[in-house]
Design a protein around this motif. Structure first.
Motif, PDB file in Angstrom:
ATOM      1  N   ALA A 199      32.382  45.581  52.393  1.00  8.81           N
ATOM      2  CA  ALA A 199      31.891  45.878  51.345  1.00  8.81           C
ATOM      3  C   ALA A 199      32.901  45.491  49.978  1.00  8.81           C
ATOM      4  N   SER A 212      31.327  40.733  50.025  1.00 12.65           N
ATOM      5  CA  SER A 212      30.191  41.393  49.404  1.00 12.65           C
ATOM      6  C   SER A 212      29.790  41.046  47.812  1.00 12.65           C
ATOM      7  N   THR A 261      28.120  49.161  52.690  1.00 11.73           N
ATOM      8  CA  THR A 261      28.861  49.822  51.411  1.00 11.73           C
ATOM      9  C   THR A 261      30.066  51.428  51.089  1.00 11.73           C
TER      10      THR A 261
END
Length: 592
Positions: A344, A348, A385
């Motif tokens: 994450a 990302s 996340t």
């Protein structure tokens, strides 16, 4: 080239030790008081056994009491002799010694920075020789200084630094995570010690057996039993065949069990490897006082005790690219091919202000682009996340420092909120933020931090009210969960006392940091410093343009990294020049 004849063995020439030996001159008959003082100051720099020549400048009573091993005062320049006041024909003239003291070696040979004036008085009296023939007697010093007094250049000529090693916690613990070693820097003489007559290797072993320095003692332990020492009469230790060494100890070490003996051997192995860096030491054999073998530890077994634990060798180094994404490059690869890290806080594309990578390289902690939120995520593809562990309430811009991980996988960060500055720790990188008290800040604010690989020391850049930054090194004391302030940073001491301001730093070895800063009225420089504040001319590094961040590994073969305002991310391989890794990039880091 000969083209016929027998093959014969030819012995090479003996290696010549080119280091200068200094021998002093005894006082001449009828020498004036000023000659006696100057002769004594020169004799303190000598290699004379027992400092016999230096003692000839002292009265018999003073010579019997003077102990050169009591300590060493290190002055910026050699001590300046001040003329005595009053009559030149005084019965007991008193000469002054003056200078600017920069450091001192204590009885344990630990270096302590000390910026202060030095002042000492030497009183001279007339003393008749043992033959009683001289009429008025010869001038001799009756009040010598404690220990030795040396100029900095003579100190660096005579002494060399060496790390001795102790365990980060009680070595009797069954938890292998608590059994790594911690470097404790001291100084030994480059040649045989005139007082003890120990060679440098035996000096290092004795220093180890004498126990940790007073500063480090609260956070480390030794496996050697109380009273353990070298076997009586042993003055020299040599590395023999197969890069091995035998260390005979006295009877105090005879009853140690096998595990304890191996841990003692580990302390010896890492200490002597540091001293004998030019020839690799692969094996230590500990013997009892009858020279029978107690245990043997080979280099292949030593990794279990390596300083910083098993994760001390990084796989990658990291930095933020032109999009503020976290990217990495193989640590030993001669390439500029940076790839986003998985997870994450990498693939990302999340923008970051600063980062810290766990020492096992499984987790990333990042300060979000707003400078207020600390986020943590696994370094694994598809990990989802990031978790927000802490949010600063400060209304200032970018209150959070770059995060740092210790060997126990705890995460550290500083909140630079002027109204409520705090040093924080998150256990296992997931726990609730815990405020860690820092003793001795004196009103300063922790601007940035790096925890050592061994997890018991922390380097802090401390900012005063005017924004002026200095480097401090402190101990991380763990006092037990039941005590108030179970974890605290204490014992702050200057990390780079020769620099007026330090703007960036990183750990760069077991007891060494690399710092960027400037001396008084000087320009920016980059250099290595020891954690005790000592340095040498060899520690100065090639300059780079306007360096704002620096990163180093504890492993020498990995490159030094820097962020330059004009050139982006730079890499310096050992023995090479700076090379550009990325024209645009920020905050290079190694795990930790």
């Amino acid at each position: 080239m000969p083209d016929h004849g027998d093959v014969r063995e030819v012995k090479g020439p003996q290696v010549v030790d080119s280091q200068v030996r200094v021998y002093s001159v005894p006082p001449r008959s009828g020498a004036r008081p000023d000659e006696i003082v100057e002769g004594f100051l020169e004799a303190m720099k000598s290699d004379d056994p027992g400092f016999d020549t230096a003692r000839k400048y002292l009265t018999r009573n003073a010579s019997s009491k003077w102990n050169p091993s009591e300590g060493t005062a290190v002055l910026e320049e050699g001590p300046i002799r001040e003329e005595p006041s009053g009559s030149a024909n005084a019965a007991a003239p008193v000469y002054g010694l003056a200078g600017r003291q920069v450091a001192a070696l204590d009885r344990q040979s630990a270096y302590q920075s000390a910026k202060k004036p030095y002042s000492q008085q030497l009183r001279l009296v007339r003393e008749k020789g043992s033959d009683k023939k001289s009429d008025g007697g010869e001038w001799r010093i009756d009040t010598p200084p404690k220990g030795l007094v040396l100029g900095e250049s003579d100190f660096q000529r005579i002494f060399r630094p060496v790390n001795k090693y102790y365990f980060a916690s009680d070595p009797a613990t069954d938890d292998p995570k608590e059994r790594w070693l911690v470097a404790d820097p001291v100084y030994v003489r480059k040649r045989t010690d005139p007082q003890s007559r120990l060679d440098p290797v035996a000096q290092a072993v004795k220093a180890l057996l004498d126990g940790p320095s007073l500063w480090l003692k609260p956070v480390v332990g030794s496996r050697f039993p109380t009273g353990a020492g070298l076997k009586g009469g042993v003055k020299a230790l040599t590395i023999g065949d197969h890069n091995s060494i035998k260390v005979p100890l006295n009877e105090k070490a005879a009853n140690v069990n096998q595990r304890g003996c191996l841990e003692m051997a580990a302390q010896l192995l890492f200490t002597l490897r540091d001293l004998t860096s030019t020839s690799r030491l692969d094996q230590v054999e500990i013997q009892d006082d009858e020279e029978s073998q107690l245990c043997v530890l080979g280099g292949d077994q030593a990794g279990a005790y390596a300083p910083g634990g098993s994760s001390s060798i990084p796989a990658y180094y990291y930095f933020l690219d032109d999009k503020r994404r976290l990217v990495r490059i193989l640590g030993e690869a001669d390439t500029n091919d940076a790839k986003p890290v998985p997870g994450a806080l990498g693939e990302s594309g999340l923008q970051l202000k600063s980062v810290g990578v766990s020492r096992d390289e499984n987790y990333v902690a990042g300060v979000a682009a707003d400078g207020h939120r600390l986020q943590v995520a696994p370094m694994a593809a598809g990990s989802g996340t990031a978790d927000t562990l802490y949010t600063s309430r400060s209304t200032t811009k970018e209150p959070l420092s770059a995060p740092s991980w210790d060997s126990r996988n705890d995460l550290w960060i500083a909140d630079r909120d002027p109204k409520a500055p705090r040093l924080l720790r998150m256990v296992d990188g997931t726990g609730s933020p815990e405020e860690i008290p820092v003793e001795g800040l004196g009103g300063g604010i922790v601007d940035s931090l790096r925890v050592s690989a061994d997890g018991v020391r922390i380097a802090l850049l401390v900012s005063d009210a005017k924004g002026h930054k200095t480097l401090r090194v402190g101990r991380i004391e763990r006092r037990g969960a039941s005590e108030e302030n179970a974890v605290a940073v204490v014992g702050l001491r200057p990390g780079a006392p020769q620099m007026e301001e330090v703007t960036a730093m990183s750990w760069a070895g077991h007891s060494r940091l690399v710092v960027v800063g400037r001396e008084k009225d000087g320009v920016q420089q980059m250099r290595y410093v020891q954690t005790d504040g000592s340095t040498s001319a060899a520690g100065l590094l090639p300059g780079a343009n306007q360096v704002t961040a620096v990163a180093a590994s504890d492993v020498d073969r990995f490159p030094l990294l820097a962020q330059s305002q004009g050139d982006g991310i730079l890499r310096l391989q050992p023995g090479a020049n700076w090379k550009t890794v990325a024209r645009e990039g920020w905050l290079p880091v190694y795990p930790g």
